[in-house]
Scaffold this motif. Sequence first.
Motif, PDB file in Angstrom:
ATOM      1  N   ASP A  48     -13.353  -0.719   2.470  1.00 11.52           N
ATOM      2  CA  ASP A  48     -12.126  -0.609   1.684  1.00 11.52           C
ATOM      3  C   ASP A  48     -11.800   0.857   1.408  1.00 11.52           C
ATOM      4  O   ASP A  48     -10.647   1.265   1.477  1.00 11.52           O
ATOM      5  N   GLN A 111      -8.701   5.566  -8.207  1.00 11.17           N
ATOM      6  CA  GLN A 111      -7.537   4.817  -8.697  1.00 11.17           C
ATOM      7  C   GLN A 111      -6.401   4.822  -7.674  1.00 11.17           C
ATOM      8  O   GLN A 111      -5.730   3.806  -7.470  1.00 11.17           O
ATOM      9  N   GLN A 114      -7.362   2.351  -5.040  1.00  7.37           N
ATOM     10  CA  GLN A 114      -7.166   0.976  -5.494  1.00  7.37           C
ATOM     11  C   GLN A 114      -5.691   0.587  -5.460  1.00  7.37           C
ATOM     12  O   GLN A 114      -5.341  -0.538  -5.090  1.00  7.37           O
ATOM     13  N   ASN A 115      -4.816   1.507  -5.841  1.00  4.87           N
ATOM     14  CA  ASN A 115      -3.374   1.230  -5.799  1.00  4.87           C
ATOM     15  C   ASN A 115      -2.922   1.007  -4.363  1.00  4.87           C
ATOM     16  O   ASN A 115      -2.124   0.103  -4.080  1.00  4.87           O
ATOM     17  N   LEU A 117      -4.751  -0.048  -1.855  1.00  7.26           N
ATOM     18  CA  LEU A 117      -5.294  -1.317  -1.364  1.00  7.26           C
ATOM     19  C   LEU A 117      -4.555  -2.508  -1.956  1.00  7.26           C
ATOM     20  O   LEU A 117      -4.322  -3.500  -1.271  1.00  7.26           O
ATOM     21  N   SER A 118      -4.180  -2.419  -3.231  1.00  3.40           N
ATOM     22  CA  SER A 118      -3.479  -3.544  -3.867  1.00  3.40           C
ATOM     23  C   SER A 118      -2.101  -3.746  -3.244  1.00  3.40           C
ATOM     24  O   SER A 118      -1.632  -4.869  -3.120  1.00  3.40           O
ATOM     25  N   LYS A 119      -1.444  -2.650  -2.832  1.00  2.00           N
ATOM     26  CA  LYS A 119      -0.134  -2.770  -2.196  1.00  2.00           C
ATOM     27  C   LYS A 119      -0.241  -3.362  -0.802  1.00  2.00           C
ATOM     28  O   LYS A 119       0.680  -4.016  -0.324  1.00  2.00           O
ATOM     29  N   VAL A 121      -2.361  -5.662   0.162  1.00  6.89           N
ATOM     30  CA  VAL A 121      -2.805  -7.053   0.153  1.00  6.89           C
ATOM     31  C   VAL A 121      -1.694  -8.002   0.574  1.00  6.89           C
ATOM     32  O   VAL A 121      -1.920  -8.991   1.269  1.00  6.89           O
ATOM     33  N   GLN A 122      -0.455  -7.684   0.164  1.00 13.42           N
ATOM     34  CA  GLN A 122       0.649  -8.593   0.453  1.00 13.42           C
ATOM     35  C   GLN A 122       0.874  -8.759   1.950  1.00 13.42           C
ATOM     36  O   GLN A 122       1.456  -9.744   2.383  1.00 13.42           O
TER      37      GLN A 122
END
Length: 226
Positions: A48, A111, A114-115, A117-119, A121-122
């Motif tokens: 990741d 951080q 993480q931002n 990676l979270s974007k 995911v979609q």
Amino acid sequence: MNCLIVDDDPLICDLLEHFCSKVDGVNNVTIAMSGFEAVNFINSARYDIVLLDFDLPDITGKDILNVITTHSAVIMVTSHSDFASDSYNYEQVVDYLVKPIDFSRFFKGIQKAQNYLSKSVQFESRLFVKEGNKLVKIKFEEVKYFKSEANYIAIVTEYKKLLTLMTLKDLEPQLPSFFQKVHRSYIVNLNKVDVINNRSIEIDKDHIPVSQRYENELFKKIDRLN
């Protein structure tokens, strides 16, 4: 999250590993002390976050960036400040930390990762594959496993099986983290696994072999998902 540290300085590796241990969610850290070792790790597992030095004894961090997919967030960690502006030409580079590094600056980089990676995911909920002359949408949560068959991949879902002209090597970087390669010919959806026993996996009534090469990574991934 899986984290790969790439640096030829053991003291920096120890420091970054210690910093990672203080961050919730970063629960598996691998260290590569050369570029070629890093490439081998990247080709055999999914990370990741990659903490990447630029100056390595064999190949440069720039060379390694060319093999890291956009499914990984890269934080450059180096004293080579000249590459800072160029590094942002790579979509997966989210931050650039110049040595020496303190924890507060490191945490800001995590951080950002993480931002990123979270974007992303979609975009990981489905995949379009070619079957004959048509494109078929595959929902990842419905896939039980992928099996290599010569130059094709058999995609076995809850509802159907189809063949597409692709290799597991090309497919693997596109998969969400709940998939794991367990054999040179198989990638399984860990959420579909019923039993793991004697180097084999049972998914419904299908028995899938687990090779020794992937066994440790399989159990590490299962621990992280629990």
